[in-house]
Each structure stands twice: as structure tokens, then as C-alpha cells.
Design a protein around this motif. Structure first.
Motif, PDB file in Angstrom:
ATOM      1  N   GLY A 279       0.702  -1.264  -0.065  1.00 49.83           N
ATOM      2  CA  GLY A 279      -0.246   0.159  -0.057  1.00 49.83           C
ATOM      3  C   GLY A 279       0.868   1.139  -0.003  1.00 49.83           C
ATOM      4  N   LYS A 280       2.013   1.112  -0.218  1.00 50.45           N
ATOM      5  CA  LYS A 280       3.005   2.343  -0.075  1.00 50.45           C
ATOM      6  C   LYS A 280       3.837   2.462  -1.295  1.00 50.45           C
ATOM      7  N   GLU A 281       4.225   3.708  -1.563  1.00 49.62           N
ATOM      8  CA  GLU A 281       5.042   3.692  -2.836  1.00 49.62           C
ATOM      9  C   GLU A 281       6.467   3.283  -2.390  1.00 49.62           C
ATOM     10  N   ARG A 282       6.991   2.881  -3.551  1.00 49.95           N
ATOM     11  CA  ARG A 282       8.569   2.382  -3.519  1.00 49.95           C
ATOM     12  C   ARG A 282       9.539   3.373  -2.985  1.00 49.95           C
ATOM     13  N   GLU A 283      10.585   2.987  -2.065  1.00 53.77           N
ATOM     14  CA  GLU A 283      11.370   4.359  -1.689  1.00 53.77           C
ATOM     15  C   GLU A 283      12.793   3.774  -1.561  1.00 53.77           C
ATOM     16  N   PHE A 284      13.534   4.735  -1.711  1.00 54.29           N
ATOM     17  CA  PHE A 284      14.991   4.628  -1.952  1.00 54.29           C
ATOM     18  C   PHE A 284      15.462   4.084  -0.297  1.00 54.29           C
ATOM     19  N   VAL A 285      16.367   3.117  -0.311  1.00 51.63           N
ATOM     20  CA  VAL A 285      16.830   2.754   1.018  1.00 51.63           C
ATOM     21  C   VAL A 285      18.486   3.071   1.125  1.00 51.63           C
ATOM     22  N   ALA A 286      19.209   2.739   0.346  1.00 46.89           N
ATOM     23  CA  ALA A 286      20.755   3.010   0.487  1.00 46.89           C
ATOM     24  C   ALA A 286      21.284   2.753  -1.113  1.00 46.89           C
ATOM     25  N   ALA A 287      22.484   3.136  -0.989  1.00 43.45           N
ATOM     26  CA  ALA A 287      23.520   3.086  -2.159  1.00 43.45           C
ATOM     27  C   ALA A 287      24.822   2.909  -1.774  1.00 43.45           C
ATOM     28  N   VAL A 288      25.686   2.289  -2.512  1.00 49.71           N
ATOM     29  CA  VAL A 288      27.085   2.166  -2.366  1.00 49.71           C
ATOM     30  C   VAL A 288      27.739   2.289  -3.941  1.00 49.71           C
ATOM     31  N   THR A 289      28.941   3.047  -3.797  1.00 45.51           N
ATOM     32  CA  THR A 289      29.755   3.029  -5.109  1.00 45.51           C
ATOM     33  C   THR A 289      30.350   1.672  -5.343  1.00 45.51           C
ATOM     34  N   TRP A 290      30.735   1.626  -6.598  1.00 44.20           N
ATOM     35  CA  TRP A 290      31.082   0.401  -7.064  1.00 44.20           C
ATOM     36  C   TRP A 290      32.358   0.121  -6.486  1.00 44.20           C
ATOM     37  N   ARG A 291      33.262   1.137  -5.954  1.00 40.93           N
ATOM     38  CA  ARG A 291      34.537   0.840  -5.267  1.00 40.93           C
ATOM     39  C   ARG A 291      34.276   0.492  -3.923  1.00 40.93           C
ATOM     40  N   GLY A 292      33.030   0.630  -3.562  1.00 42.13           N
ATOM     41  CA  GLY A 292      32.764   0.685  -1.953  1.00 42.13           C
ATOM     42  C   GLY A 292      33.273   1.571  -0.896  1.00 42.13           C
ATOM     43  N   ASN A 293      33.580   2.732  -1.648  1.00 42.35           N
ATOM     44  CA  ASN A 293      34.344   3.677  -0.846  1.00 42.35           C
ATOM     45  C   ASN A 293      33.529   4.760  -0.400  1.00 42.35           C
ATOM     46  N   SER A 294      32.319   4.933  -0.873  1.00 46.05           N
ATOM     47  CA  SER A 294      30.935   5.852  -0.422  1.00 46.05           C
ATOM     48  C   SER A 294      29.775   5.183  -0.309  1.00 46.05           C
ATOM     49  N   THR A 295      29.131   5.487   0.590  1.00 40.91           N
ATOM     50  CA  THR A 295      27.709   5.300   0.829  1.00 40.91           C
ATOM     51  C   THR A 295      26.685   6.322   0.977  1.00 40.91           C
ATOM     52  N   TYR A 296      25.257   5.841   0.754  1.00 41.73           N
ATOM     53  CA  TYR A 296      24.155   6.952   1.045  1.00 41.73           C
ATOM     54  C   TYR A 296      23.132   6.513   1.387  1.00 41.73           C
ATOM     55  N   TYR A 297      22.503   6.884   2.340  1.00 45.71           N
ATOM     56  CA  TYR A 297      21.308   6.336   2.861  1.00 45.71           C
ATOM     57  C   TYR A 297      20.043   7.256   3.150  1.00 45.71           C
ATOM     58  N   ALA A 298      18.941   6.700   3.181  1.00 44.31           N
ATOM     59  CA  ALA A 298      17.554   7.389   3.479  1.00 44.31           C
ATOM     60  C   ALA A 298      17.745   7.540   4.811  1.00 44.31           C
ATOM     61  N   ASP A 299      17.115   8.725   5.569  1.00 37.87           N
ATOM     62  CA  ASP A 299      16.931   8.960   6.860  1.00 37.87           C
ATOM     63  C   ASP A 299      16.649   7.829   7.653  1.00 37.87           C
ATOM     64  N   SER A 300      15.495   7.110   7.284  1.00 35.66           N
ATOM     65  CA  SER A 300      14.988   6.179   7.993  1.00 35.66           C
ATOM     66  C   SER A 300      15.725   5.104   8.228  1.00 35.66           C
ATOM     67  N   VAL A 301      16.586   4.838   7.698  1.00 36.02           N
ATOM     68  CA  VAL A 301      17.651   3.645   7.804  1.00 36.02           C
ATOM     69  C   VAL A 301      19.114   3.989   8.270  1.00 36.02           C
ATOM     70  N   LYS A 302      19.349   5.433   8.372  1.00 29.43           N
ATOM     71  CA  LYS A 302      20.752   5.763   8.759  1.00 29.43           C
ATOM     72  C   LYS A 302      21.120   5.469  10.042  1.00 29.43           C
ATOM     73  N   GLY A 303      22.331   4.698  10.094  1.00 24.82           N
ATOM     74  CA  GLY A 303      22.721   4.389  11.380  1.00 24.82           C
ATOM     75  C   GLY A 303      22.265   2.865  11.843  1.00 24.82           C
ATOM     76  N   ARG A 304      21.480   2.407  10.751  1.00 25.56           N
ATOM     77  CA  ARG A 304      21.033   1.009  11.215  1.00 25.56           C
ATOM     78  C   ARG A 304      21.298  -0.090  10.120  1.00 25.56           C
ATOM     79  N   PHE A 305      21.165   0.332   8.971  1.00 27.35           N
ATOM     80  CA  PHE A 305      21.434  -0.449   7.848  1.00 27.35           C
ATOM     81  C   PHE A 305      23.027   0.007   7.110  1.00 27.35           C
ATOM     82  N   ILE A 306      23.489  -1.032   6.625  1.00 25.51           N
ATOM     83  CA  ILE A 306      25.049  -0.848   6.044  1.00 25.51           C
ATOM     84  C   ILE A 306      24.965  -1.509   4.621  1.00 25.51           C
ATOM     85  N   ALA A 307      25.200  -0.585   3.610  1.00 24.67           N
ATOM     86  CA  ALA A 307      25.529  -1.155   2.137  1.00 24.67           C
ATOM     87  C   ALA A 307      26.880  -1.375   2.030  1.00 24.67           C
TER      88      ALA A 307
END
Length: 123
Positions: free
Chosen positions: A42-70
Motif C-alpha cells: 500500500g505504499k510507494e517504493r522508496e530509496f533505502v541505500a546506495a554504495v559506489t562500485w569501489r565501495g568507498n562511499s555510501t548514501y542512506y535514506a534518513d529512515s535507515v541511517k545508522g541501522r543499515f549498512i550497504a
């Protein structure tokens, strides 16, 4: 073409942990950044996390920041999402993506999608 197959979904208790995997095949994955999205009933799809192909940078949605690791393992052509301290509101189908755009734009541009894996968090 890049084929993406997710695994690792299941049922987990609130406060627990789960690790999702996304195996890539086909064209070399090293030129793509990886990301994760989720869609709850019942909800729209939302972005969660992203990681560069080198693995040296990550980006998170506020809702998972500090809990999820990409993370990414290029030797295995696999992207991971480590989910810690999960909450019932994390229940959703999680899909991985591959994108040539930057991780900060991956929420709006994706080149390839996996089929998704169900994560259910019980309270």
C-alpha cells in the motif's frame, strides 16, 4: 545487460538483524553503482541505500541511517544490505538496482532492477 538476483529475505524479530545479498551477472558490474529500494504494501517504493562500485562511499535514506549498512564485493559481483535493529516498519519487498549515475542520484535513476526479496519484521 546486467542481471540482479536478491537473496537473504525472511522473517526477523524487531531489534534483530538480517543481511540481504544481490548477485550480479552479465556485463561487468564494476562500472555500476549499487543500490537498494523497498516497497511496503500500500505504499510507494522508496530509496533505502546506495554504495559506489569501489565501495568507498555510501548514501542512506534518513529512515535507515545508522541501522543499515550497504557494501559491495566486486570479486563476487555482489551488493549487500546489512539490516540491524530492524523495526516493523522495515517490512517490505527489497529490491537491488544497478546504476551508472552517482549514488546521490540513484534514487531517481536506475539502469537495472532485481526481482525483489520479502523482509518481514515481527513485533
Amino acid at each position: 545487460q546486467v542481471q540482479l538476483v536478491e537473496s537473504g529475505g525472511g522473517v526477523v524479530q524487531a531489534g534483530g538483524s538480517l543481511r540481504l545479498s544481490c548477485a550480479a551477472s552479465g556485463r561487468t558490474f564494476s562500472s555500476y553503482n549499487g543500490g537498494w529500494f523497498r516497497q511496503a504494501p500500500g505504499k510507494e517504493r522508496e530509496f533505502v541505500a546506495a554504495v559506489t562500485w569501489r565501495g568507498n562511499s555510501t548514501y542512506y535514506a534518513d529512515s535507515v541511517k545508522g541501522r543499515f549498512i550497504a557494501s559491495i564485493d566486486n570479486a563476487k559481483n555482489t551488493v549487500y544490505l546489512q539490516m540491524n535493529k530492524v523495526k516493523p516498519e522495515d517490512t517490505a519487498v527489497y529490491s537491488c538496482v544497478a546504476s551508472r549515475t552517482s549514488i546521490w542520484n540513484i534514487a531517481t535513476h536506475q539502469d537495472y532492477w532485481g526481482q525483489g526479496t520479502q523482509v518481514t519484521v515481527s513485533s
